[in-house]
Motif scaffolding. Structure first.
Motif, short mmCIF file in Angstrom:
data_model
loop_
_atom_site.label_atom_id
_atom_site.label_comp_id
_atom_site.label_asym_id
_atom_site.label_seq_id
_atom_site.Cartn_x
_atom_site.Cartn_y
_atom_site.Cartn_z
N LEU A 1 8.05 8.46 -0.34
CA LEU A 1 8.03 7.96 -1.71
C LEU A 1 6.61 7.55 -2.08
O LEU A 1 6.00 6.69 -1.44
CB LEU A 1 8.98 6.77 -1.82
CG LEU A 1 9.48 6.39 -3.21
CD1 LEU A 1 10.21 7.54 -3.86
CD2 LEU A 1 10.40 5.18 -3.09
N ALA A 2 6.09 8.17 -3.18
CA ALA A 2 4.70 7.94 -3.57
C ALA A 2 4.43 6.48 -3.90
O ALA A 2 3.38 5.93 -3.55
CB ALA A 2 4.33 8.82 -4.77
N THR A 3 5.41 5.84 -4.56
CA THR A 3 5.16 4.45 -4.94
C THR A 3 5.02 3.56 -3.71
O THR A 3 4.19 2.65 -3.66
CB THR A 3 6.26 3.93 -5.88
OG1 THR A 3 5.99 2.58 -6.21
CG2 THR A 3 7.61 4.02 -5.25
N ASP A 4 5.83 3.82 -2.68
CA ASP A 4 5.72 3.01 -1.46
C ASP A 4 4.44 3.33 -0.69
O ASP A 4 3.84 2.43 -0.10
CB ASP A 4 6.95 3.24 -0.56
CG ASP A 4 8.17 2.49 -1.07
OD1 ASP A 4 9.30 2.80 -0.64
OD2 ASP A 4 8.00 1.58 -1.91
N VAL B 1 -2.10 -0.24 -1.09
CA VAL B 1 -2.74 -1.21 -1.97
C VAL B 1 -2.38 -2.64 -1.58
O VAL B 1 -3.21 -3.38 -1.14
CB VAL B 1 -2.36 -0.96 -3.44
CG1 VAL B 1 -2.91 -2.05 -4.33
CG2 VAL B 1 -2.88 0.38 -3.87
N PHE B 2 -1.12 -3.00 -1.76
CA PHE B 2 -0.79 -4.38 -1.42
C PHE B 2 0.69 -4.52 -1.12
O PHE B 2 1.48 -3.64 -1.40
CB PHE B 2 -1.21 -5.34 -2.53
CG PHE B 2 -0.32 -5.30 -3.76
CD1 PHE B 2 0.86 -6.01 -3.81
CD2 PHE B 2 -0.69 -4.58 -4.86
CE1 PHE B 2 1.67 -5.99 -4.94
CE2 PHE B 2 0.11 -4.56 -6.00
CZ PHE B 2 1.29 -5.27 -6.03
N PHE C 1 -2.50 15.29 -5.78
CA PHE C 1 -2.16 13.97 -5.29
C PHE C 1 -2.61 13.81 -3.86
O PHE C 1 -2.36 14.66 -3.01
CB PHE C 1 -0.64 13.77 -5.38
CG PHE C 1 -0.19 12.37 -5.08
CD1 PHE C 1 0.48 12.08 -3.91
CD2 PHE C 1 -0.43 11.34 -5.97
CE1 PHE C 1 0.91 10.81 -3.63
CE2 PHE C 1 -0.01 10.06 -5.71
CZ PHE C 1 0.66 9.79 -4.54
N PRO D 1 13.71 -1.01 3.43
CA PRO D 1 12.46 -0.43 3.93
C PRO D 1 11.59 0.22 2.86
O PRO D 1 12.05 0.54 1.77
CB PRO D 1 12.93 0.62 4.93
CG PRO D 1 14.30 0.98 4.52
CD PRO D 1 14.89 -0.21 3.85
N TYR D 2 10.33 0.41 3.21
CA TYR D 2 9.45 1.30 2.47
C TYR D 2 9.84 2.73 2.86
O TYR D 2 9.93 3.04 4.04
CB TYR D 2 7.99 1.06 2.84
CG TYR D 2 7.46 -0.27 2.43
CD1 TYR D 2 7.12 -1.24 3.35
CD2 TYR D 2 7.28 -0.57 1.08
CE1 TYR D 2 6.63 -2.46 2.97
CE2 TYR D 2 6.80 -1.79 0.69
CZ TYR D 2 6.48 -2.73 1.64
OH TYR D 2 5.99 -3.95 1.26
N PHE D 3 10.03 3.59 1.89
CA PHE D 3 10.47 4.94 2.20
C PHE D 3 9.27 5.83 2.45
O PHE D 3 8.99 6.76 1.71
CB PHE D 3 11.35 5.47 1.06
CG PHE D 3 12.59 4.65 0.87
CD1 PHE D 3 12.71 3.77 -0.19
CD2 PHE D 3 13.64 4.74 1.78
CE1 PHE D 3 13.85 3.00 -0.35
CE2 PHE D 3 14.79 3.98 1.62
CZ PHE D 3 14.89 3.11 0.55
N PHE E 1 4.41 -14.91 -1.28
CA PHE E 1 3.35 -14.43 -2.17
C PHE E 1 2.00 -14.30 -1.51
O PHE E 1 0.98 -14.56 -2.11
CB PHE E 1 3.25 -15.32 -3.43
CG PHE E 1 4.42 -15.12 -4.34
CD1 PHE E 1 5.53 -15.92 -4.24
CD2 PHE E 1 4.42 -14.10 -5.27
CE1 PHE E 1 6.62 -15.71 -5.06
CE2 PHE E 1 5.50 -13.89 -6.09
CZ PHE E 1 6.60 -14.71 -5.98
N ILE F 1 3.67 -7.79 -1.08
CA ILE F 1 3.88 -9.21 -1.33
C ILE F 1 5.05 -9.71 -0.50
O ILE F 1 6.13 -9.13 -0.53
CB ILE F 1 4.18 -9.47 -2.82
CG1 ILE F 1 3.00 -9.02 -3.66
CG2 ILE F 1 4.47 -10.93 -3.04
CD1 ILE F 1 3.19 -9.31 -5.12
N GLN G 1 1.68 4.08 -2.11
CA GLN G 1 0.63 3.35 -2.85
C GLN G 1 0.73 1.85 -2.59
O GLN G 1 -0.27 1.18 -2.46
CB GLN G 1 0.72 3.66 -4.34
CG GLN G 1 0.23 5.05 -4.65
CD GLN G 1 0.44 5.48 -6.08
OE1 GLN G 1 1.33 4.99 -6.77
NE2 GLN G 1 -0.36 6.42 -6.54
N THR G 2 1.97 1.32 -2.50
CA THR G 2 2.13 -0.11 -2.24
C THR G 2 1.61 -0.47 -0.86
O THR G 2 0.91 -1.46 -0.68
CB THR G 2 3.61 -0.51 -2.37
OG1 THR G 2 4.03 -0.26 -3.70
CG2 THR G 2 3.80 -1.97 -2.04
#
Lengths: 210, 186
Positions: B43-46, B52-53, B26, B99-101, B59, B55, B48-49
């Motif tokens: 946190l991997a998802t954060d 990547v993007f 990874f 927050p984004y972790f 929007f 919102i 990546q968010t």
């Protein structure tokens, strides 16, 4: 106790899932298909909250179809995986989908690919992966027995070994599984492995887990 | 880690869910432009968010790379590392109460190839340093290892050795980190 697992072989990907629909102590049905055929060359095996699973996978399937209608070409597997992750990520901090996904697909230029997408929208391209309590048994089996460029027979044999282990070692284990495959000829059901229910072989009732 | 007119940024390769390892390849160090990299632990998802993007309620889609490309179009040059660090800090603080972790580590070469590094917590509190910055589950170990192995004005080859050894020593003591490392030298 739901399990989804996937393996990439030589120019194909296999996605397998259990087929039990369980609520508390009751098994509603033993032939619930949890591996959705998204389009001609994509499979999405999903596990998690039953309502979210069906709603989310159908939502992804319809959006893929819409893209294909509008643009006359289908989305690639990587694009579909990233779209799925995007939808999960958007919903995450509002109304999360509790669905874990193994997405397998075949593209002419890239070959076969497999993606791990968990319910909090972590996306990763993998060669082998599994979700659920079954993953505790399957992942180490796969680490040992997987090698790149497996044939269909070898890959299905690996999946069968994983199924055998889940049946044997997981308490309240799902008995029936569906195995689907995607390769250059498309996505289709490859086999069912059934020990209980209408389609199970008669001897299964008196046989130990195969 | 800062060297002589160069920097190194390194991360481990594990993707895991608590005790279970999902993948050992990874990547969490991302390129913004040739002389600017960001590593996102947590946190991997954060991660990546953020990469990547993102919102907003209205929007609007914003990406770190997207924001930088827009900057490039408007200003006709690459973003300075200090500016980018402020951008990330602002982006994270917007989510102060949800927050984004993620704990970013930003490393880049500024004017005259002057190396710049900084780290921040998950709500954007910047921490500049002249020598090294660390983040992640093994951060305490990393502080210790870097402090003892770091020397100022290292050449790229020596910097590579130092950061690799510091990374390996620290993650070996942390069960949630490891499975190899990526090291980037610029």
């Amino acid at each position: 106790m739901e399990c989804v697992l996937g393996v990439v072989g030589r120019d194909f990907a296999v996605v397998a899932a259990d087929t039990s629909a369980v609520q508390s102590i009751l098994v509603h049905k033993t032939d619930e298909d949890k591996v959705m055929v998204l389009d001609s060359h994509k499979l999405m095996g999903a596990s998690g909250e039953p309502g979210d699973r069906v709603q989310f996978t159908e939502f992804i399937q319809k959006n893929l179809h819409l893209y294909q209608f509008r643009n006359t070409i289908p989305l690639s597997t990587a694009a579909a995986a990233n779209f799925t992750r995007g939808e999960l990520a958007t919903a995450l901090r509002k109304n999360p989908y509790m669905v874990n996904i193994i997405l397998g697909g075949y593209d002419k230029d890239v070959g076969a690919s497999l993606y791990y997408i968990d319910y909090i929208a972590t996306l990763h391209k993998i060669d082998k992966g599994a979700f659920g309590y079954g993953s505790y048994f399957c992942l180490s089996l796969m680490d040992k027995l997987y090698h790149p460029d497996m044939t269909v027979e070898e890959a299905v044999d690996l999946v069968d070994k994983c199924i055998k282990e889940i049946r044997l070692r997981l308490v309240v284990a799902p008995q029936n599984f569906v195995i689907k495959i995607v390769d250059k000829d498309g996505a289709r059901e490859y086999a069912r492995r059934e020990l209980v229910g209408h389609n199970a072989p008669v001897e299964a009732a008196t046989t130990v887990a195969a | 880690m800062v060297g002589k007119n160069c920097f190194a940024i390194a991360s481990d390769r594990r993707l895991g869910v608590q005790l279970q390892t999902i993948a050992t390849d990874f990547q969490r160090v991302f390129k913004i432009h040739d002389k600017l990299y960001i590593g996102l632990s947590g946190l991997a998802t954060d991660a990546q968010t953020l990469w990547v993007f993102r919102i907003l309620d209205s929007f609007w889609y914003q990406r770190l790379v997207f924001r930088h490309k827009l900057y490039q179009l408007r200003e006709e040059r690459d973003m300075k590392p200090e500016t980018f660090a402020s951008l990330v800090s602002a982006l994270l603080y917007e989510k102060r109460f949800g927050p984004y972790f993620c704990q970013p580590v930003i490393a880049g070469l500024g004017d005259n190839d002057e190396p710049f590094i900084c780290t921040m917590d998950c709500i954007g509190a910047k921490e500049l340093a002249k020598d090294f910055v660390v983040s992640g589950t093994a951060s305490e170990s990393l502080y210790g290892a870097c402090e003892s192995m770091y020397k100022p004005n290292m050449e790229p080859e020596e910097l590579f050795e130092t950061i690799s050894q510091a990374l390996q020593a620290s993650v070996d003591r942390d069960c949630l980190s490891g499975w190899g490392g990526y090291v980037l030298i610029v």
